[in-house]
Motif scaffolding. Structure first.
Motif, mmCIF file in Angstrom:
data_model
loop_
_atom_site.group_PDB
_atom_site.id
_atom_site.type_symbol
_atom_site.label_atom_id
_atom_site.label_comp_id
_atom_site.label_asym_id
_atom_site.label_seq_id
_atom_site.Cartn_x
_atom_site.Cartn_y
_atom_site.Cartn_z
ATOM 1 N N ALA A 91 33.301 44.615 41.840
ATOM 2 C CA ALA A 91 34.717 44.934 41.631
ATOM 3 C C ALA A 91 34.859 46.147 40.713
ATOM 4 O O ALA A 91 35.742 46.994 40.900
ATOM 5 C CB ALA A 91 35.442 43.729 41.020
ATOM 6 N N TRP A 92 33.973 46.235 39.709
ATOM 7 C CA TRP A 92 33.966 47.419 38.846
ATOM 8 C C TRP A 92 33.596 48.660 39.656
ATOM 9 O O TRP A 92 34.156 49.741 39.466
ATOM 10 C CB TRP A 92 32.995 47.214 37.686
ATOM 11 C CG TRP A 92 32.927 48.381 36.763
ATOM 12 C CD1 TRP A 92 31.979 49.360 36.734
ATOM 13 C CD2 TRP A 92 33.871 48.723 35.741
ATOM 14 N NE1 TRP A 92 32.267 50.281 35.747
ATOM 15 C CE2 TRP A 92 33.422 49.919 35.133
ATOM 16 C CE3 TRP A 92 35.049 48.130 35.284
ATOM 17 C CZ2 TRP A 92 34.117 50.530 34.081
ATOM 18 C CZ3 TRP A 92 35.736 48.745 34.237
ATOM 19 C CH2 TRP A 92 35.268 49.918 33.653
ATOM 20 N N GLY A 93 32.659 48.487 40.587
ATOM 21 C CA GLY A 93 32.285 49.594 41.458
ATOM 22 C C GLY A 93 33.441 50.037 42.325
ATOM 23 O O GLY A 93 33.710 51.237 42.472
ATOM 24 N N LEU A 94 34.148 49.067 42.909
ATOM 25 C CA LEU A 94 35.309 49.402 43.740
ATOM 26 C C LEU A 94 36.359 50.140 42.916
ATOM 27 O O LEU A 94 36.923 51.143 43.358
ATOM 28 C CB LEU A 94 35.897 48.121 44.331
ATOM 29 C CG LEU A 94 36.880 48.247 45.498
ATOM 30 C CD1 LEU A 94 36.986 46.919 46.242
ATOM 31 C CD2 LEU A 94 38.274 48.675 45.043
ATOM 32 N N ASN A 115 41.046 45.735 45.235
ATOM 33 C CA ASN A 115 40.330 44.955 44.221
ATOM 34 C C ASN A 115 40.924 43.558 44.053
ATOM 35 O O ASN A 115 40.195 42.594 43.812
ATOM 36 C CB ASN A 115 40.338 45.701 42.880
ATOM 37 C CG ASN A 115 38.989 45.652 42.195
ATOM 38 O OD1 ASN A 115 37.962 45.404 42.831
ATOM 39 N ND2 ASN A 115 38.956 45.893 40.902
ATOM 40 N N VAL A 116 42.231 43.444 44.159
ATOM 41 C CA VAL A 116 42.884 42.135 44.057
ATOM 42 C C VAL A 116 42.426 41.232 45.196
ATOM 43 O O VAL A 116 42.144 40.037 44.998
ATOM 44 C CB VAL A 116 44.421 42.290 44.067
ATOM 45 C CG1 VAL A 116 45.098 40.945 44.326
ATOM 46 C CG2 VAL A 116 44.909 42.860 42.738
ATOM 47 N N ILE A 117 42.347 41.778 46.402
ATOM 48 C CA ILE A 117 41.896 41.000 47.558
ATOM 49 C C ILE A 117 40.463 40.508 47.340
ATOM 50 O O ILE A 117 40.142 39.336 47.580
ATOM 51 C CB ILE A 117 41.982 41.845 48.842
ATOM 52 C CG1 ILE A 117 43.448 42.148 49.169
ATOM 53 C CG2 ILE A 117 41.314 41.120 50.015
ATOM 54 C CD1 ILE A 117 43.637 43.162 50.273
ATOM 55 N N TYR A 118 39.598 41.404 46.874
ATOM 56 C CA TYR A 118 38.201 41.037 46.627
ATOM 57 C C TYR A 118 38.099 39.952 45.562
ATOM 58 O O TYR A 118 37.401 38.944 45.739
ATOM 59 C CB TYR A 118 37.405 42.272 46.199
ATOM 60 C CG TYR A 118 36.011 41.949 45.704
ATOM 61 C CD1 TYR A 118 34.976 41.685 46.587
ATOM 62 C CD2 TYR A 118 35.744 41.869 44.328
ATOM 63 C CE1 TYR A 118 33.703 41.353 46.130
ATOM 64 C CE2 TYR A 118 34.473 41.554 43.867
ATOM 65 C CZ TYR A 118 33.458 41.293 44.769
ATOM 66 O OH TYR A 118 32.208 40.968 44.315
ATOM 67 N N MET A 168 40.465 46.386 35.655
ATOM 68 C CA MET A 168 39.352 47.315 35.887
ATOM 69 C C MET A 168 39.838 48.626 36.496
ATOM 70 O O MET A 168 39.406 49.710 36.102
ATOM 71 C CB MET A 168 38.341 46.684 36.850
ATOM 72 C CG MET A 168 37.535 45.549 36.284
ATOM 73 S SD MET A 168 36.437 44.933 37.583
ATOM 74 C CE MET A 168 36.119 43.303 36.965
ATOM 75 N N VAL A 169 40.725 48.522 37.476
ATOM 76 C CA VAL A 169 41.233 49.734 38.140
ATOM 77 C C VAL A 169 42.027 50.584 37.158
ATOM 78 O O VAL A 169 41.899 51.822 37.139
ATOM 79 C CB VAL A 169 42.107 49.362 39.356
ATOM 80 C CG1 VAL A 169 42.720 50.616 39.979
ATOM 81 C CG2 VAL A 169 41.272 48.620 40.399
ATOM 82 N N MET A 170 42.828 49.942 36.322
ATOM 83 C CA MET A 170 43.619 50.695 35.350
ATOM 84 C C MET A 170 42.708 51.439 34.363
ATOM 85 O O MET A 170 42.927 52.611 34.043
ATOM 86 C CB MET A 170 44.552 49.756 34.584
ATOM 87 C CG MET A 170 45.614 49.073 35.436
ATOM 88 S SD MET A 170 46.674 50.219 36.334
ATOM 89 C CE MET A 170 46.139 49.903 38.016
ATOM 90 N N ILE A 171 41.663 50.752 33.875
ATOM 91 C CA ILE A 171 40.725 51.384 32.943
ATOM 92 C C ILE A 171 40.070 52.598 33.573
ATOM 93 O O ILE A 171 39.975 53.669 32.967
ATOM 94 C CB ILE A 171 39.645 50.366 32.499
ATOM 95 C CG1 ILE A 171 40.256 49.327 31.562
ATOM 96 C CG2 ILE A 171 38.480 51.066 31.804
ATOM 97 C CD1 ILE A 171 39.309 48.195 31.207
ATOM 98 N N ASN A 172 39.613 52.448 34.823
ATOM 99 C CA ASN A 172 38.965 53.562 35.513
ATOM 100 C C ASN A 172 39.927 54.698 35.796
ATOM 101 O O ASN A 172 39.536 55.869 35.775
ATOM 102 C CB ASN A 172 38.318 53.070 36.810
ATOM 103 C CG ASN A 172 36.930 52.511 36.593
ATOM 104 O OD1 ASN A 172 35.974 53.240 36.391
ATOM 105 N ND2 ASN A 172 36.814 51.188 36.613
ATOM 106 N N ALA A 173 41.178 54.373 36.069
ATOM 107 C CA ALA A 173 42.183 55.414 36.301
ATOM 108 C C ALA A 173 42.404 56.245 35.036
ATOM 109 O O ALA A 173 42.419 57.479 35.083
ATOM 110 C CB ALA A 173 43.495 54.778 36.753
#
Length: 474
Positions: free
Chosen positions: A316-319, A350-353, A400-405
């Motif tokens: 998920a972190w990778g995605l 990511n939410v789906i996963y 995770m997505v927010m942090i990466n963004a």
């Protein structure tokens, strides 16, 4: 017939996309379908992170069946907890490298991208020395400070010393993959982890249990196997970085220190490093609290649960890493709206996963843990931990997505502030309150983790929608 033809066409398109994502072609991610761009980046990034998590699971599986399994599992877990400080530095600097390289690639200045990447290597390796040497020397004392008993600490000292001695390979593996991801070539990052894991999987049973003329090194063999595996992955990275075929081309002359470039990187990397150090130290305190209230079995159970959780979480972190590359490259190209939409599309995936993983772990925790330990007490604690931690998976995915963004935009300060407040001012005090004041022991720690992570994810999403990250210059 028409429906069958449409299904065949969809499968053909997916196969083509899968093949393209794994081949590592040079692609312009500043135009075209956003969903396609996310998938092209996410597929190899997820496989890369899955391979990273396999390191810990392979070690856990083999050492979990040793005679002193509770000592061995605890040592692997506590060593990984301490090494997360080093991982934090590696991830923080690699985030700066990803953001800078992606921004330069978006601006079509690939030479500047290569120079920035090499300066990041200088910064990371210089910092690494400061941690590797004392970690090697004071290995036994560190394990005791983490809550390990004297007997367990002495038993695990050789393992920890080898792991600290190999931190240069760990650092380079993270950092060089950050450069490849910033350039949009996530396939090379993925393949480097495949190679590293292949060697680790082959060598772990050989060096732990022995065979023929090869002696059984026990727990120490796991550290040797992991070190050799990661080193082989780094060699593959260096070959691809210097062979001149990639979008970002580098030369050995780029390794000459450029103080202006180093200062620019440090400006982005420093909050990024602090961001992950804050998170890592929080996990260390939690591990110590579990060891204090749950003894060796409680600690081993918690560490086992974390390894299972990370196996599912790292993909998920990778995605979510796709967001960092897409934000960086699109901001570099001046496509601010596309950068924002890329993040939202990545978050949906990511939410789906994570929703699927939550269901799987809730249903299979009991049977799954018997593969990794033959100790009933360790098993029961681990199952309880897995089920509680999994309740926050969907929120973890968004966070995770927010942090990466933020990091992909070069805005490393915002997630650092969120981590400081969320981990240090909320999660740690809440965990201590639940574990000691309300006498819940390890259970209190397990509850504190998803509660804190959920609050932090909500805060991160609100800050993302405010849009301050769009104005950051890298």
């Amino acid at each position: 017939m028409a429906e069958k033809g449409q299904n065949k066409s969809a499968l053909t398109r997916f196969y083509t996309l899968l093949k393209q994502s794994l081949n590592g072609e040079n692609i312009d991610f500043t135009k075209g379908s956003i969903r396609r761009a996310v998938l092209l980046l996410a597929i190899p990034m997820m496989l890369e992170m899955m391979m990273e998590s396999v390191f810990a699971l392979v070690d856990l599986y083999f050492v979990g069946h040793l005679e002193n399994s509770s000592f061995a599992v605890q040592t692997v877990g506590l060593t990984e907890s301490v090494l997360t400080i080093l991982y934090s530095i590696a991830i923080g600097v690699s985030m700066a490298a990803t953001a800078t390289v992606a921004r330069r690639v978006g601006e079509k200045d690939t030479e500047a991208a290569g120079r920035a990447g090499m300066q990041a290597v200088i910064v990371a390796l210089s910092i690494n020395v400061l941690l590797a040497v004392p970690g090697f020397i004071f290995a036994t004392d560190i394990l005791k400070a983490m809550g390990s008993s004297h007997e367990s600490a002495v038993y695990g000292t050789p393992f920890m010393r080898i792991m600290f001695g190999s931190t240069f390979a760990i650092m380079l593996l993270f950092l060089l993959n950050g450069i490849f991801r910033g350039a949009g070539n996530a396939a090379i990052a993925m393949k480097s982890l495949w190679i590293a894991n292949l060697f680790n999987i082959l060598l772990c049973p050989l060096l732990i249990n022995g065979w023929g003329p090869v002696p059984a090194f026990g727990l120490t063999g796991a550290a040797i196997a992991t070190t050799i595996g990661r080193s082989m992955g780094v060699l593959y990275q260096l070959y691809n970085l210097f062979n001149g075929k990639g979008l970002v081309k580098v030369m050995w002359s780029y390794l000459k220190p450029d103080m202006e470039q180093i200062k620019a990187l440090a400006k982005v990397a420093a909050p990024g490093v602090l961001q992950f150090v804050i998170a890592s130290c929080s996990w260390i305190f939690l591990a110590e609290l579990v060891a204090l209230t749950g003894k060796d079995e409680g600690s081993a159970g918690y560490q086992s649960a974390l390894r299972i959780m990370m196996f599912f979480m790292l993909p998920a972190w990778g995605l979510s890493g796709a967001a960092a590359t897409l934000v960086g490259q699109n901001l570099g190209a001046g496509n601010v709206e596309r950068a924002e939409r890329s993040v939202l599309v990545t978050a949906k995936f990511n939410v789906i996963y994570m929703a699927a993983i939550m269901i799987i772990t809730l249903l299979s925790a009991d049977s799954l843990m018997w593969y990794f330990t033959n100790n009933p007490d360790v098993h029961d604690i681990a199952v309880k931990a897995i089920r509680i931690l999994s309740l926050g998976y969907i929120f973890y995915g968004v966070g995770m997505v927010m942090i990466n963004a933020f990091n992909g935009a070069g805005d490393t300060k915002t997630p650092t502030k969120v981590n400081l407040i969320g981990f240090w001012l909320f999660q740690i005090p809440f965990a201590y309150l639940m574990a000691l004041k309300f006498e819940l022991g390890p259970l209190g720690v397990f509850i504190a983790i998803p509660v804190a992570e959920t609050c932090m994810s909500i805060a991160s999403f609100i800050l993302f929608k405010r849009g301050g990250w769009k104005k950051v210059k890298v």
